[in-house]
Design a protein around this motif. Structure first.
Motif, PDB file in Angstrom:
ATOM      1  N   GLY B  41       0.848  -1.242   0.045  1.00 49.04           N
ATOM      2  CA  GLY B  41       0.008  -0.028   0.002  1.00 49.04           C
ATOM      3  C   GLY B  41       0.934   1.203   0.021  1.00 49.04           C
ATOM      4  N   LEU B  42       2.030   1.226   0.837  1.00 47.17           N
ATOM      5  CA  LEU B  42       2.884   2.313   1.025  1.00 47.17           C
ATOM      6  C   LEU B  42       3.559   2.386  -0.674  1.00 47.17           C
ATOM      7  CD1 LEU B  42       3.619   4.275   3.057  1.00 47.17           C
ATOM      8  CD2 LEU B  42       5.569   2.826   3.519  1.00 47.17           C
ATOM      9  N   VAL B  44       2.237   1.787  -3.382  1.00 47.53           N
ATOM     10  CA  VAL B  44       0.949   2.482  -4.420  1.00 47.53           C
ATOM     11  C   VAL B  44       1.155   3.984  -4.097  1.00 47.53           C
ATOM     12  CG1 VAL B  44      -1.259   2.333  -4.984  1.00 47.53           C
ATOM     13  CG2 VAL B  44      -0.064   0.245  -4.599  1.00 47.53           C
ATOM     14  N   ARG B  45       1.354   4.198  -2.795  1.00 48.19           N
ATOM     15  CA  ARG B  45       0.947   5.564  -2.334  1.00 48.19           C
ATOM     16  C   ARG B  45       2.096   6.505  -2.983  1.00 48.19           C
ATOM     17  NH1 ARG B  45       3.953   8.534   1.340  1.00 48.19           N
ATOM     18  NH2 ARG B  45       2.779  10.386   2.345  1.00 48.19           N
ATOM     19  N   GLY B  47       4.289   5.589  -5.286  1.00 50.35           N
ATOM     20  CA  GLY B  47       4.066   5.500  -6.891  1.00 50.35           C
ATOM     21  C   GLY B  47       3.291   6.558  -7.435  1.00 50.35           C
ATOM     22  N   THR B  48       1.944   6.541  -6.715  1.00 48.05           N
ATOM     23  CA  THR B  48       1.007   7.506  -7.401  1.00 48.05           C
ATOM     24  C   THR B  48       1.350   9.065  -6.937  1.00 48.05           C
ATOM     25  OG1 THR B  48      -0.630   6.010  -6.528  1.00 48.05           O
ATOM     26  CG2 THR B  48      -1.391   8.329  -6.973  1.00 48.05           C
ATOM     27  N   LEU B  49       1.965   9.153  -5.934  1.00 46.13           N
ATOM     28  CA  LEU B  49       2.514  10.727  -5.620  1.00 46.13           C
ATOM     29  C   LEU B  49       3.741  11.447  -6.521  1.00 46.13           C
ATOM     30  CD1 LEU B  49       2.094  10.657  -1.742  1.00 46.13           C
ATOM     31  CD2 LEU B  49       0.609  11.934  -3.605  1.00 46.13           C
ATOM     32  N   HIS B  68      -1.298  12.070 -12.640  1.00 43.82           N
ATOM     33  CA  HIS B  68      -2.804  12.009 -12.724  1.00 43.82           C
ATOM     34  C   HIS B  68      -3.616  13.277 -12.963  1.00 43.82           C
ATOM     35  CE1 HIS B  68      -1.808  12.990  -8.404  1.00 43.82           C
ATOM     36  NE2 HIS B  68      -2.776  13.500  -8.443  1.00 43.82           N
ATOM     37  N   GLY B  85      -8.045  14.684  -8.197  1.00 42.92           N
ATOM     38  CA  GLY B  85      -8.274  13.985  -6.799  1.00 42.92           C
ATOM     39  C   GLY B  85      -8.450  14.790  -5.771  1.00 42.92           C
ATOM     40  N   SER B 192      -0.540  19.377   1.634  1.00 41.23           N
ATOM     41  CA  SER B 192      -0.558  18.149   0.904  1.00 41.23           C
ATOM     42  C   SER B 192      -0.328  18.088  -0.634  1.00 41.23           C
ATOM     43  CB  SER B 192      -1.923  17.351   1.195  1.00 41.23           C
ATOM     44  OG  SER B 192      -2.744  18.316   0.806  1.00 41.23           O
ATOM     45  N   LYS B 195       3.632  18.068  -2.561  1.00 45.38           N
ATOM     46  CA  LYS B 195       4.432  16.761  -3.232  1.00 45.38           C
ATOM     47  C   LYS B 195       4.285  16.933  -4.728  1.00 45.38           C
ATOM     48  CE  LYS B 195       4.478  13.767   0.489  1.00 45.38           C
ATOM     49  NZ  LYS B 195       3.443  14.131   1.529  1.00 45.38           N
TER      50      LYS B 195
END
Lengths: 318, 211
Positions: B41-42, B44-45, B47-49, B68, B85, B192, B195
């Motif tokens: 999960g970390l 994925v987090r 990688g997404t950010l 994104h 998002g 937030s 990043k």
């Protein structure tokens, strides 16, 4: 004589483990129907209930509403499962533990460590994977941890179905805190839409916990392979994550959300998962009793003599 | 499938309860699974950010935006993109503006004129701080941090209250053009969004200027 005595005790133990609690399943059905009725009352009969409220009274009423699904469910456990209920205080304590542990861990892990709001909704795959790997696993970890370390070794945990009962109690604790957070983060809620949201959360969390509880019950009374409990946790976390993902995707891109669709989805998930758990437990109990009776027959001198020949391969394993 | 169902239904061929060693083994396997799931999960987090995509614009240096983010169009802008998002009703956004430098115009005079224009275009515009910076291969620039009030749902007829927005304009000169790269977010989501803004500014090799 000693052999027969031990066999009797063992048969008693196994009959207890494999006790089919029909009252419990009836309670679950009534709980689901009652929660739907709760939603109907505040959406169809009293749609303007609490409309004149704002500020602290609205928040207070919202918090009371947040307690109703869990309270209703727990009450039914006692009323309809009264032939052989779990100790009231034990189930309530597990529920309370669910509330406290969720309040202590849920937001700090999801918002503090993982900061899910910053990335979860970035795209479909991050939302799907994040819902399962982070939200699903954290919420089911809380349920598993509570049942495993607060009640698993307790003498009152003496039936396979107890895993489901205690896990649902812990899951309702999780749902109650999620509903509290929902009310507090919005400074109170519209009680018609809010009642739907709270029932959806309670039904869903109870269902996921019920699935996990089945595996915990099995792991308590059966010699399970090493992958068995992790498999159960993965299944319940996956259903949990998929449900959260589906709820969000069905309203994504729309100007308004569809709370009734969410309610139907939650009711369907709850009905199907509880039916599957019921079926699995009934089959596992049948198998336990069948093996126990075969074992008892093999250990009784008269029946052994009557049987004469060597036991079958399956009985040989017993 | 049937074998899996059988294994779930009756995991053992006996009625023997598990030994304490077997229970501990099961616990360890469960904890290991949870750790693996949360580490994934970390990943994925992160990688997404950290995921980004390149944007090539005519006459302008290439830059990167979060993967994104959705490119869009806006009048008088060389490029515009926003986050889909964002937790706020004001989506985090970025814009690139470019125009030729006027006669004898310098970065300092262009930055002053830009500030005046911002004050006219944005509601309750207030400049908070301005820092000298360098971009690309050491070209001088200015990073202006400001705030204003936006009302993103007003045109849609929704009743959400206005939003205080914080933004940063990075101004520099490239090929005799004034380039302004702007980022903005709801002030409540500013930290937030950093990043994501870092991806944009890092692609321009933004650095503090030596005093």
């Amino acid at each position: 004589m000693q052999v027969s005595y031990t066999a009797d005790n063992e048969l008693d133990r196994l009959e207890k483990v494999a006790h089919n609690r029909r009252g419990l399943w009836f309670a679950v059905i009534i709980a689901l129907a009652g929660l739907l009725a709760f939603v109907a009352v505040f959406n169809l009969i009293f749609p303007n209930f609490g409309a004149g409220l704002d500020g602290a009274p609205l928040i207070g009423l919202g918090l009371v509403f947040a307690l109703i699904p869990a309270g209703f469910w727990l009450l039914l456990f006692y009323r309809l499962d009264r032939l052989d209920p779990e100790p009231k205080r034990m189930v309530f304590n597990i529920f309370l533990l669910g509330v406290f542990v969720t309040a202590a861990l849920h937001a700090p892990i999801l918002d503090g460590v993982f900061a899910v709001n910053e990335w979860l909704y970035a795209n479909w795959w991050s939302q799907l994977l994040g819902s399962i790997l982070v939200i699903g696993f954290v919420e089911q970890l809380i349920v598993w941890g509570i049942v495993r370390y607060a009640i698993f070794s307790h003498p009152e945990f003496d039936e396979r179905v107890d895993g489901v009962i205690y896990a649902i109690a812990a899951g309702l604790g999780v749902a109650t805190v999620l509903n509290f957070q929902y009310v507090l983060s919005r400074g109170g809620v519209d009680l018609s839409i809010g009642s739907i949201r709270m029932v959806v959360t309670a039904m869903a969390q109870a269902s996921f916990a019920g699935v996990l509880g089945y595996f915990i019950g099995q792991a308590r009374f059966e010699r399970t392979p090493i992958y068995y409990m992790p498999l159960g946790l993965t299944i319940s976390a996956t259903i949990n994550g998929l449900f959260a993902y589906l709820l969000d995707r069905t309203s994504a891109g729309a100007l308004t959300s569809y709370p009734w669709t969410d309610l139907l989805l939650a009711a369907a998930v709850a009905a199907v998962s509880m039916a599957v758990v019921f079926w699995l437990i009934a089959r596992a109990n049948e198998e336990t009793l069948r093996l126990a009776k075969a074992q008892f027959t093999a250990l009784t001198p008269e029946s052994s003599a009557a049987a004469g020949a060597a036991p079958s391969a399956e009985e040989g394993n017993v | 499938m049937s074998a899996l169902l059988d294994a779930i239904r009756k995991p053992s061929v006996t009625n023997q309860p598990p030994t304490s060693r077997e229970i501990m083994r099961s616990d360890l396997a469960t904890v290991a699974l949870i750790i693996i799931a949360l580490l994934l999960g970390l990943a994925v987090r992160n990688g997404t950010l950290n995921a980004s995509k390149k944007v090539e614009l005519d006459g302008l240096p290439p830059l990167a935006i979060p993967a994104h983010w959705m490119p869009g169009t806006a009048d008088n802008l060389a490029f515009y993109a926003r986050s889909g998002g964002s937790p706020s009703i004001f989506d985090s956004e970025m814009a690139v503006f470019s125009r030729p430098l006027r006669n004898e115009e310098t970065l300092i005079s262009a930055r002053t004129a830009w500030g005046v224009r911002r004050g006219q275009d944005l509601e309750r515009y207030r400049e908070l701080v301005a820092d000298p910076v360098t971009v690309l291969d050491g070209q001088p620039g200015a990073l202006v941090t400001y705030a204003y009030v936006a009302d993103p749902t007003r045109l849609a007829g929704a009743g959400s209250p206005p939003v205080v927005v914080q933004g940063q304009d990075l101004l520099f000169v490239h090929d005799n053009n004034l380039v302004v790269v702007s980022v903005a977010a709801d002030v409540a989501a500013w930290d937030s969004a950093q990043k994501e803004f870092d991806i944009i500014f890092r692609s321009l090799r933004l650095q503090e200027a030596e005093q």
